[in-house]
Design a protein around this motif. Structure first.
Motif, PDB file in Angstrom:
ATOM      1  N   UNK A  25       0.871  -1.173   0.000  1.00 37.32           N
ATOM      2  CA  UNK A  25       0.000   0.000   0.000  1.00 37.32           C
ATOM      3  C   UNK A  25       0.912   1.227   0.000  1.00 37.32           C
ATOM      4  N   UNK A  26       0.822   2.047  -1.051  1.00 37.31           N
ATOM      5  CA  UNK A  26       1.665   3.240  -1.120  1.00 37.31           C
ATOM      6  C   UNK A  26       0.842   4.427  -0.644  1.00 37.31           C
ATOM      7  N   UNK A  27       1.159   4.912   0.530  1.00 42.64           N
ATOM      8  CA  UNK A  27       0.413   6.042   1.097  1.00 42.64           C
ATOM      9  C   UNK A  27      -0.451   5.583   2.255  1.00 42.64           C
ATOM     10  N   UNK A  28      -0.298   6.235   3.393  1.00 41.34           N
ATOM     11  CA  UNK A  28      -1.105   5.882   4.573  1.00 41.34           C
ATOM     12  C   UNK A  28      -1.931   7.090   4.982  1.00 41.34           C
ATOM     13  N   UNK A  29      -2.534   7.745   3.980  1.00 37.37           N
ATOM     14  CA  UNK A  29      -3.377   8.906   4.270  1.00 37.37           C
ATOM     15  C   UNK A  29      -4.837   8.507   4.320  1.00 37.37           C
ATOM     16  N   UNK A  30      -5.676   9.322   3.704  1.00 40.90           N
ATOM     17  CA  UNK A  30      -7.118   9.100   3.772  1.00 40.90           C
ATOM     18  C   UNK A  30      -7.537   7.743   3.232  1.00 40.90           C
ATOM     19  N   UNK A  31      -7.166   7.455   2.005  1.00 42.76           N
ATOM     20  CA  UNK A  31      -7.539   6.164   1.429  1.00 42.76           C
ATOM     21  C   UNK A  31      -6.686   5.068   2.051  1.00 42.76           C
ATOM     22  N   UNK A  32      -5.412   5.380   2.309  1.00 42.25           N
ATOM     23  CA  UNK A  32      -4.492   4.384   2.849  1.00 42.25           C
ATOM     24  C   UNK A  32      -4.972   3.788   4.161  1.00 42.25           C
ATOM     25  N   UNK A  33      -5.453   4.627   5.075  1.00 39.69           N
ATOM     26  CA  UNK A  33      -5.942   4.130   6.366  1.00 39.69           C
ATOM     27  C   UNK A  33      -7.115   3.176   6.165  1.00 39.69           C
TER      28      UNK A  33
END
Lengths: 613, 683
Positions: A25-33
């Motif tokens: 998973x690249x990115x642990x922001x809004x969609x990532x969480x």
């Protein structure tokens, strides 16, 4: 009843596949969480998450793996910790790093069954797209803006890739509009943010991505005076920390520079001439204004209020920079401040400075709230859209993991009351796509021994039947073309061609033009006898370019984002890269600062979607 | 992370607006007023079954800062819960699920107050739901199936008579559903229309200040320097040429398409071809030369019975609606919104133009406000209930886009009774059924699921009902029972619609229904986390619309089938909208044909901004023609009327294609109005 009974039953044979899958998973922001929650709950065996960002207060309205106490910590690490507690059977690996770092090479991408993009910027999306194509790993690309969301499954050679459809790039403005002839609030905001702020507290304005230099040559004389103006401002910067500093800055940019501009009568024949502001007069009028007016960010401030906020924020920022300097270790680059929409000091300064300039030019002033959105390229973001979009990503991933790519769809989430979710079938790759339209191969080479000439003669001409009409470029620019032969005797390593970089070979022979060949470099150490260059696969079919349909010659008509010549001489950085690099430095800088435990910290957040406005 | 956690928490920004900062990204969607509404809300979640979707929905409401929530759930946490519910962990096993989900959710946002109610009931004891005034504190209720039908009816009745929105949802295996019951009159002022569609320049009905400004700037047009000519705001140019036009056309403004194009030609030829302001003027002709008459749907809202029969306690919406309707009757137009688009102009002229529009908007607002105050006095509304000026102002700005949803009560499937659709809904449903994958079948399957659980309730009120497929050994018998129920609902709705369905369609419907029933039974009441997350996202979004009274909520049912691909929607009176999908190709085609038909029909009246983006081909003769031919050829087949219908559509298509090659014919306005830009939404 075991916890995964129903999962097993519903997913059937897919479930065991999921249990043993390694995903990224690249990115642990809004969609990532949201993705992490869904993936962990679905029982994926090993999940890697990469994010270079740290947590900001404005993330907490949707990035639910983070709490108040996590602010300024690494998103990736905190996400791992919070999500990991839920399912002890799932292994989560967190990387607080930039996905563009060399450690994340093609081999590393190859080790995943599927990759999910949950990113917020064009550049990183393009990079992951390229890596997934090179590694031949399926990619689920996604993004949200407000109520809208989008999911796009990408499979090399079978579907369109991220770059098959051209993406808009951020809007930029001609330098003269920003510096001499603004006519809209946004011009003054860009001036305050990209010129005044960075001249006073950051790096020089030349690097700002929102300035468009293409018209510079038409206005050479004016550009020259603007340079002199900027240089004069730099000397004022020396006075930072002194009592007169705000007065000096103000007089420079709102009185002297304006008087100079006003003197250029040709410029104002067709425009309203600017009216300089007077420091002493404003100081007297603004005497009673409390700078805490800056807390009322939805109100449009008066000139006096803007003045008070300008002076006050200038002092606050000067103090911060002075403090940073005092604490900085000698030998390092001097500390700088960067504009950050969530950093109240910098935002106050930019808002007040922009509004004062608007006053000078008779342009409507704006509230700080509005300016924040314009200056920070804020994309609205909410939990509901992210939750739905992330769930749609996982559903598409199921189809791909079942081997049912034909069922996978491009999915759109809209705020329409008719159809919240719409889908359309995936399209075939575009033959002229500047990214996936390329032929790809891996080049195994000892870059400290092989020369560029070896590459051209032994491989490209001898084996791959290229003519003389080719050019070779690295990420940094062109290293070889028929008019640029001085690099031929150089070793590949000297040209920046090393392990895990890419080189692009362009066929510029008009008669036989084939699509670009992208070679991923793998390094081996070889003795003298061995063939220094090995291509994997050993033979590769490089299709002809699609004929341009409009009949316009396309010599050098590639639309790739980065293309500048380097001949060992000075290399100009692409503005996007420049911005991204400073961004990365800043983001990482935050963490470093945190460990030191002191010093003001700048925060940045660009959630949701790429910035296009 | 262990070390990191031991560090002292970072200093917070000592700014009092830290709440605004936390909510910044959403404030840009629903502003402070929407946020305040969220913070005043108290949501009751009645959770049962595996209960994941309800909790996921709450998560998406706790994050944006709902004021209060209460979870009513009497289940104890089991091992199976841990596998699907993210907001539970090992330590919760055997304890009340309501308590622990409430605790975990509350952790997400300290600004939110969470409560829970868990009941241990002996047979015969009164349940919470049946208690007097049980629902008093709640402003919105979410019910997660299964629930005893009597309880659902109780909630639905209570909500309808108290004007409280109710959401009823299912999430079973790969399928989910939710229905929304809004109050009988649910007005929305702030519908957030597309910014491009809200420009209202009143060019055909200018007022003196505007006319005067236009005359001032455009008198002696021919003697102006090229520069000055190039900087006259296009609005003024159009006014100038309109005056010329009407002088030569017996005082008639160009209203018909033909006149508008002629007028456009006149503007085009009058100006220097290179000037941007003339380009803007030419481009604006078709869009902006509209009589200031509001859409009849808006007039219907403004003149609804509630507005005609005001009482001292009517909602302020109706007072303002009535006042604006009076304004309309007197002036033949709605209050001016007052916004002016960007245009080429000198700053000083542009600002003056803005001020002219703003002052007129302000005047109109004052007139409306005075009328509101007069009405208040006349009807005898108390001073404490005086309508807020801001509300009047906002209504004036958005008057042309207000929307009134007439909410309908939930359809409650009660054991021993036939499901009543209402004859209109039944007809709509049966018509939709002709498209085998319309989503109606899935809705019927969920009704059957409710009837099954309703007739297998283990105690009288609220106790755990038995859902189909709960026990593995009863899978087959449950499926048979539920299929029987489902087929009866299908037959009943066909009968209620006063029609019948021929073979082989009827057989295909039954077969499809059978598959859905089997899938629902196989799930045995279990949820997939991912489907729960998806449904929770959609439900929470509609909840936010209902609470903030911003944006238009769906009306009123949505189904999701994971196999499906397109979202299709229908209005079934009492039932509503569906999101079904694709399975069989024939079905897809059918669904598309209906959709395209509706969309094409709609295009004749108004053009949603999405059309230009996703279907730009609809804006040229050839594009539309080829599309019609395509649709026509799909429709053809099977029997005579399909051939007839298909041929007509295809012939129209051929006609359009021919038009493309007749150079003298320009496409009509509804092919050209589309806003070309498609903004920053690429994600």
């Amino acid at each position: 009843m075991p916890r995964d009974r129903f999962l097993k039953q519903s997913l059937g044979s897919l479930y065991s596949h999921i249990r043993s899958s390694r995903i990224l998973v690249v990115g642990a922001g809004g969609i990532g969480c949201e993705l992490l929650k869904n993936l962990v709950t679905t029982g994926f065996g090993e999940i890697h998450v990469v994010d270079l960002d740290t947590i900001d207060l404005s993330n907490l309205n949707r990035q639910f793996l983070f709490r108040h106490a996590h602010i300024k910590k690494s998103k990736a690490l905190v996400a791992k910790e919070t999500a990991g507690r839920f399912n002890p059977n799932v292994k989560i690996e967190a990387h607080h790093a930039n996905i563009k770092d060399p450690q994340f090479n093609v081999d590393w991408f190859k080790s995943f069954v599927i990759v999910f993009n949950a990113l917020d910027n064009l550049d990183a999306r393009r990079h992951v797209n390229k890596m997934c194509l090179a590694a031949d790993v399926p990619l689920i690309e996604s993004g949200t803006t407000g109520f809208n969301g989008q999911v796009q499954p990408i499979r090399k050679g079978l579907t369109q890739c991220y770059d098959c459809t051209p993406k808009e790039t951020p809007k930029s403005f001609p330098v003269c509009t920003i510096r001499s002839t603004p006519s809209q609030p946004i011009h003054c905001i860009v001036w305050a943010k990209s010129y005044l702020f960075s001249e006073l507290f950051g790096i020089s304005e030349e690097e700002a991505p929102d300035l468009d230099h293409t018209e510079d040559s038409d206005n050479a004389a004016e550009i020259e005076s603007l340079r002199a103006e900027a240089a004069a401002l730099k000397t004022i910067r020396m006075a930072m920390g002194s009592e007169e500093f705000p007065c000096k800055v103000f007089k420079k940019v709102y009185t002297d520079d304006i008087d100079r501009l006003r003197g250029m009568e040709d410029m104002w024949k067709t425009r309203r001439a600017p009216d300089a502001l007077d420091y002493d007069e404003l100081l007297a009028r603004a005497g009673q204004v409390d700078p805490s007016i800056s807390l009322q960010d939805q109100k449009t401030w008066s000139v006096e209020e803007n003045f008070a906020v300008f002076v006050d924020s200038l002092k606050r920022l000067s103090n911060r920079l002075e403090e940073l300097k005092a604490n900085a270790e000698t030998g390092n680059a001097p500390p700088i401040l960067s504009f950050d929409k969530d950093d109240k000091d910098t935002l106050d300064f930019v808002a007040a400075a922009a509004n004062l300039r608007s006053t000078v030019f008779g342009i409507e002033t704006r509230s700080e709230f509005d300016i924040k959105q314009m200056a920070g390229n804020i994309i609205p973001a909410i939990a509901t859209t992210n939750a739905t979009t992330a769930a749609l990503c996982v559903l598409e991933a199921f189809k791909i993991m079942r081997g049912e790519l034909q069922k996978a769809k491009m999915v759109f989430l809209t705020k329409s009351v008719d159809r919240m979710i719409t889908k359309e079938p995936l399209s075939h790759p575009k033959p002229d796509c500047p990214v996936c339209g390329n032929a790809q191969a891996r080049l195994v080479v000892d870059t400290s021994k092989a020369t560029l000439s070896d590459l051209v003669e032994q491989l490209l001409k001898a084996k791959l039947e290229y003519t003389d009409e080719i050019s070779i470029s690295t990420d940094a620019g062109i290293v070889y073309d028929p008019d640029l032969e001085e690099n031929l005797p150089k070793k590949l390593a000297e040209l920046g061609i090393s392990k895990d970089t890419f080189i692009t070979v362009r066929d510029e022979d008009d008669d036989t033009a084939r699509v670009n060949l992208v070679l991923a470099i793998s390094e081996v150490e070889l003795d003298e006898q061995t063939q220094p260059l090995t291509l994997i696969p050993a033979t590769i079919a490089i299709p002809r370019k699609a004929k341009p349909t409009n009949g316009v010659a396309t010599a050098n008509g590639d639309t790739e984002p980065v293309e500048q010549a380097v001949s060992g001489a000075k290399r100009k950085r692409d503005v996007d890269d420049a911005e991204l690099e400073t961004d990365n430095i800043r983001k990482r800088g935050k963490v470093a600062e945190e460990l030191n435990g002191n010093g003001p910290i700048t925060l940045d957040d660009e959630e949701g979607a790429i910035v296009l406005d | 992370m262990a070390e990191a956690r031991e560090l002292t928490p970072p200093p917070l920004h000592a700014v009092p607006s830290s709440k605004e900062k936390k909510y910044d990204r959403q404030l840009r969607l629903w502003a402070a007023s929407g946020q305040a509404a969220l913070e005043q809300a108290h949501i009751l979640l009645i959770n049962s079954g595996s209960g994941v979707t309800g909790v996921e929905t709450l998560k998406n409401l706790v994050l944006p800062g709902i004021g209060n929530f209460t979870i009513l759930d009497s289940a104890l946490v089991s091992e199976a819960d841990l596998g699907v519910n993210f907001f539970l962990d090992e330590g919760c096993l055997g304890e009340f699920r309501a308590e622990h989900t409430c605790r975990f959710l509350q952790e997400l946002n300290p600004d939110v107050k969470g409560n829970y109610i868990a009941e241990v009931r002996k047979n015969g004891s009164q349940s919470f739901i049946a208690k007097d005034k049980a629902f008093l504190p709640y402003t919105l209720i979410i019910v997660s199936a299964p629930i005893n039908p009597a309880c659902l009816a109780l909630i639905s009745d209570y909500a309808a008579s108290n004007g409280i929105p109710v959401f009823y949802l299912h999430s079973v295996g790969y399928y989910s559903h939710f229905s929304v019951s809004l109050p009988p009159a649910f007005p929305i002022v702030d519908t957030h229309p597309d910014p491009a569609s809200i420009t209202d320049l009143r060019l055909l009905k200018p007022w003196p200040a505007l006319t005067q400004f236009a005359q001032e700037k455009t008198s002696g047009l021919s003697s102006l320097s090229a520069h000055d000519l190039g900087h006259i705001p296009y609005v003024l140019l159009l006014l100038h040429y309109l005056e010329q036009w009407t002088a030569n056309h017996n005082g008639e403004a160009p209203i018909s398409y033909k006149d508008k194009t002629a007028f456009r030609e006149m503007v085009r030829s009058a100006g220097p071809p290179e000037e941007e302001n003339y380009h803007e003027a030419v481009a604006a002709v078709l869009k902006s030369l509209n009589p200031p008459t509001p859409p009849s749907s808006v007039l219907a809202v403004l003149n609804a019975p509630e507005a005609q029969k005001l009482t001292p306690t009517s909602a302020s919406f109706w007072y303002i609606a009535r006042a604006i309707y009076t304004f309309y009757e007197q002036h033949g137009e709605l209050p001016l919104p007052g916004a002016v688009p960007d245009m080429k102009a000198q700053s000083s002229d542009y600002i003056r133009l803005q001020n002219i529009y703003k002052s007129k908007a302000r005047e109109d607002y004052q007139v409306v406000l005075a009328e509101v105050r007069r009405l208040e006095k006349q009807i005898g509304r108390s001073a404490e209930m005086a309508v807020d000026e801001k509300e009047v102002e906002q209504f004036c700005k958005g008057a042309a886009h207000v929307k009134l949803v007439r909410g309908k009560p939930l359809t409650v499937a009660r054991p021993g009774e036939s499901v009543r659709w209402g004859s209109e809904s039944a007809k709509n449903a049966v018509n939709a059924l002709a498209m085998p994958d319309s989503g109606v079948l899935l809705y019927i399957a969920f009704l059957a699921w409710d009837l099954f659980t309703g007739s297998h309730d283990e105690d009288a009120l609220g106790g755990a009902a038995k859902v189909p497929g709960e026990h593995d050994q009863e899978l087959d018998s449950d499926e048979q029972k539920m299929l029987g129920i489902a087929q009866k609902i299908l037959d009943d709705v066909i009968t209620e619609a006063g029609t019948f369905v021929e073979e082989p369609q009827y057989g295909e419907m039954k077969e499809e229904l059978g598959k859905m029933v089997k899938e629902l039974v196989r799930a045995g009441g279990s949820e997939l986390h991912n489907i729960a997350a998806l449904t929770g996202g959609m439900v929470a979004q509609e909840v936010i619309k209902a609470i903030t009274k911003q944006y238009v909520p769906i009306d009123n049912t949505c189904v999701f089938d994971v196999n499906l691909a397109v979202g299709v929607f229908m209005v079934l009176g009492g039932v509503g909208q569906f999101f079904p999908s694709i399975g069989v190709q024939g079905i897809i085609v059918g669904v598309y044909v209906i959709l395209f038909g509706l969309a094409t029909g709609l295009l004749e009246f108004q053009i949603p901004p999405q059309v230009a983006r996703y279907a730009s081909f609809m804006f040229s003769f050839i594009g539309r023609g080829v599309f019609y031919i395509f649709i026509g050829s799909i429709i053809m087949g099977d029997n005579w009327w399909k051939y007839t219908a298909g041929s007509i559509v295809a012939l129209v298509g051929i006609g359009y294609v021919v038009l493309e090659y007749i150079p003298s014919i320009e496409p009509p306005a509804n092919m050209r109005d589309a806003d070309a830009g498609w903004g920053a939404e690429q994600v």
